[in-house]
Motif scaffolding. Structure first.
Motif, PDB file in Angstrom:
ATOM      1  N   ASN A  92       0.794  -1.226   0.000  1.00 54.16           N
ATOM      2  CA  ASN A  92       0.000   0.000   0.000  1.00 54.16           C
ATOM      3  C   ASN A  92       0.827   1.277   0.000  1.00 54.16           C
ATOM      4  O   ASN A  92       0.296   2.359  -0.200  1.00 54.16           O
ATOM      5  N   GLU A  93       2.122   1.174   0.256  1.00 56.76           N
ATOM      6  CA  GLU A  93       2.961   2.362   0.269  1.00 56.76           C
ATOM      7  C   GLU A  93       4.353   2.014  -0.233  1.00 56.76           C
ATOM      8  O   GLU A  93       4.706   0.844  -0.391  1.00 56.76           O
ATOM      9  N   ASP A  94       5.156   3.028  -0.457  1.00 58.57           N
ATOM     10  CA  ASP A  94       6.535   2.832  -0.926  1.00 58.57           C
ATOM     11  C   ASP A  94       7.303   2.024   0.130  1.00 58.57           C
ATOM     12  O   ASP A  94       7.405   2.439   1.281  1.00 58.57           O
ATOM     13  N   PRO A  95       7.844   0.879  -0.260  1.00 58.51           N
ATOM     14  CA  PRO A  95       8.492   0.003   0.714  1.00 58.51           C
ATOM     15  C   PRO A  95       9.966   0.325   0.978  1.00 58.51           C
ATOM     16  O   PRO A  95      10.614  -0.372   1.757  1.00 58.51           O
ATOM     17  N   THR A  96      10.492   1.384   0.398  1.00 57.07           N
ATOM     18  CA  THR A  96      11.928   1.654   0.477  1.00 57.07           C
ATOM     19  C   THR A  96      12.423   1.739   1.915  1.00 57.07           C
ATOM     20  O   THR A  96      13.401   1.081   2.280  1.00 57.07           O
ATOM     21  N   ASP A  97      11.767   2.536   2.740  1.00 55.24           N
ATOM     22  CA  ASP A  97      12.209   2.683   4.126  1.00 55.24           C
ATOM     23  C   ASP A  97      12.050   1.376   4.897  1.00 55.24           C
ATOM     24  O   ASP A  97      12.916   1.011   5.696  1.00 55.24           O
ATOM     25  N   ALA A  98      10.953   0.671   4.653  1.00 50.87           N
ATOM     26  CA  ALA A  98      10.734  -0.607   5.335  1.00 50.87           C
ATOM     27  C   ALA A  98      11.796  -1.624   4.933  1.00 50.87           C
ATOM     28  O   ALA A  98      12.320  -2.354   5.782  1.00 50.87           O
ATOM     29  N   LEU A  99      12.134  -1.673   3.654  1.00 52.46           N
ATOM     30  CA  LEU A  99      13.164  -2.598   3.184  1.00 52.46           C
ATOM     31  C   LEU A  99      14.523  -2.266   3.794  1.00 52.46           C
ATOM     32  O   LEU A  99      15.286  -3.174   4.155  1.00 52.46           O
ATOM     33  N   THR A 100      14.813  -1.007   3.912  1.00 52.11           N
ATOM     34  CA  THR A 100      16.070  -0.585   4.536  1.00 52.11           C
ATOM     35  C   THR A 100      16.124  -1.040   5.984  1.00 52.11           C
ATOM     36  O   THR A 100      17.144  -1.571   6.448  1.00 52.11           O
ATOM     37  N   GLU A 101      15.024  -0.866   6.701  1.00 49.48           N
ATOM     38  CA  GLU A 101      14.986  -1.284   8.105  1.00 49.48           C
ATOM     39  C   GLU A 101      15.066  -2.808   8.237  1.00 49.48           C
ATOM     40  O   GLU A 101      15.731  -3.323   9.135  1.00 49.48           O
ATOM     41  N   VAL A 102      14.412  -3.534   7.349  1.00 49.70           N
ATOM     42  CA  VAL A 102      14.506  -5.003   7.349  1.00 49.70           C
ATOM     43  C   VAL A 102      15.965  -5.409   7.164  1.00 49.70           C
ATOM     44  O   VAL A 102      16.471  -6.293   7.870  1.00 49.70           O
ATOM     45  N   GLN A 103      16.656  -4.781   6.225  1.00 51.80           N
ATOM     46  CA  GLN A 103      18.069  -5.085   5.989  1.00 51.80           C
ATOM     47  C   GLN A 103      18.908  -4.815   7.228  1.00 51.80           C
ATOM     48  O   GLN A 103      19.813  -5.584   7.560  1.00 51.80           O
ATOM     49  N   GLN A 104      18.623  -3.727   7.923  1.00 55.03           N
ATOM     50  CA  GLN A 104      19.368  -3.397   9.148  1.00 55.03           C
ATOM     51  C   GLN A 104      19.142  -4.462  10.220  1.00 55.03           C
ATOM     52  O   GLN A 104      20.081  -4.876  10.904  1.00 55.03           O
ATOM     53  N   ILE A 105      17.900  -4.909  10.360  1.00 56.79           N
ATOM     54  CA  ILE A 105      17.588  -5.952  11.343  1.00 56.79           C
ATOM     55  C   ILE A 105      18.311  -7.245  10.968  1.00 56.79           C
ATOM     56  O   ILE A 105      18.904  -7.918  11.829  1.00 56.79           O
ATOM     57  N   LEU A 106      18.272  -7.600   9.693  1.00 54.64           N
ATOM     58  CA  LEU A 106      18.942  -8.823   9.246  1.00 54.64           C
ATOM     59  C   LEU A 106      20.457  -8.745   9.455  1.00 54.64           C
ATOM     60  O   LEU A 106      21.078  -9.728   9.878  1.00 54.64           O
ATOM     61  N   GLN A 107      21.040  -7.607   9.179  1.00 56.01           N
ATOM     62  CA  GLN A 107      22.497  -7.446   9.380  1.00 56.01           C
ATOM     63  C   GLN A 107      22.854  -7.570  10.858  1.00 56.01           C
ATOM     64  O   GLN A 107      23.851  -8.229  11.210  1.00 56.01           O
ATOM     65  N   ALA A 108      22.053  -6.975  11.730  1.00 61.22           N
ATOM     66  CA  ALA A 108      22.313  -7.088  13.167  1.00 61.22           C
ATOM     67  C   ALA A 108      22.170  -8.538  13.615  1.00 61.22           C
ATOM     68  O   ALA A 108      22.980  -9.053  14.405  1.00 61.22           O
ATOM     69  N   ALA A 109      21.157  -9.240  13.101  1.00 59.82           N
ATOM     70  CA  ALA A 109      20.948 -10.632  13.457  1.00 59.82           C
ATOM     71  C   ALA A 109      22.097 -11.508  12.974  1.00 59.82           C
ATOM     72  O   ALA A 109      22.569 -12.394  13.705  1.00 59.82           O
ATOM     73  N   LYS A 110      22.565 -11.268  11.769  1.00 63.60           N
ATOM     74  CA  LYS A 110      23.707 -12.026  11.243  1.00 63.60           C
ATOM     75  C   LYS A 110      24.940 -11.811  12.111  1.00 63.60           C
ATOM     76  O   LYS A 110      25.667 -12.765  12.410  1.00 63.60           O
ATOM     77  N   ALA A 111      25.171 -10.573  12.505  1.00 60.10           N
ATOM     78  CA  ALA A 111      26.328 -10.277  13.352  1.00 60.10           C
ATOM     79  C   ALA A 111      26.206 -11.007  14.694  1.00 60.10           C
ATOM     80  O   ALA A 111      27.188 -11.590  15.179  1.00 60.10           O
ATOM     81  N   GLU A 112      25.035 -10.978  15.306  1.00 65.23           N
ATOM     82  CA  GLU A 112      24.825 -11.667  16.577  1.00 65.23           C
ATOM     83  C   GLU A 112      25.032 -13.168  16.464  1.00 65.23           C
ATOM     84  O   GLU A 112      25.510 -13.813  17.384  1.00 65.23           O
ATOM     85  N   ALA A 113      24.661 -13.712  15.308  1.00 67.45           N
ATOM     86  CA  ALA A 113      24.793 -15.155  15.083  1.00 67.45           C
ATOM     87  C   ALA A 113      26.222 -15.525  14.690  1.00 67.45           C
ATOM     88  O   ALA A 113      26.554 -16.707  14.616  1.00 67.45           O
ATOM     89  N   GLY A 114      27.055 -14.530  14.446  1.00 69.59           N
ATOM     90  CA  GLY A 114      28.428 -14.793  14.040  1.00 69.59           C
ATOM     91  C   GLY A 114      28.566 -15.187  12.590  1.00 69.59           C
ATOM     92  O   GLY A 114      29.481 -15.909  12.211  1.00 69.59           O
TER      93      GLY A 114
END
Length: 115
Positions: A92-114
């Motif tokens: 329903n809206e431009d997903p650019t900001d949401a996609l950026t935040e998803v990427q940030q969450i995934l990067q943090a999770a990857k770092a935590e998982a080593g």
């Protein structure tokens, strides 16, 4: 008897080792409804590893589930991640900001998982 889950925004559990048994135990504690999906994905990864004569499918499997654990062990982060997924899926809206935040969450999770 299981230990009570801590309250607040801290992790519900420590990040497990990157083994099938440890990650499965973590999933059972923080996302028990996902155990069936975990087991199905493990069976698929094992079959693919056997067919390809490679451990790559099993490595990919453990990485995916370790990232799932890293996200789910923080309830606030998990809720935000799922909200972002729903927002993107709704279209329903431009997903650019949401996609950026998803990427940030995934990067943090990857770092935590080593990873």
């Amino acid at each position: 008897m299981t230990a009570p889950m801590p309250m607040g925004d801290g992790p519900l559990i420590p990040m497990p080792e990157l083994t099938v048994a440890a990650v499965r135990h973590a999933i059972a504690r923080i996302a028990p409804s996902r155990i069936h999906a975990f087991d199905e994905h493990l069976a698929e990864a094992a079959t693919n590893a056997q067919q390809s004569q490679s451990l790559a499918p099993l490595r990919a499997f453990i990485h995916v589930w370790a990232i799932n654990v890293a996200i789910a062990r923080y309830p606030t982060r998990a809720a935000r991640f799922h909200d972002l997924e729903a927002l993107i899926d709704a279209g329903n809206e431009d997903p650019t900001d949401a996609l950026t935040e998803v990427q940030q969450i995934l990067q943090a999770a990857k770092a935590e998982a080593g990873l």
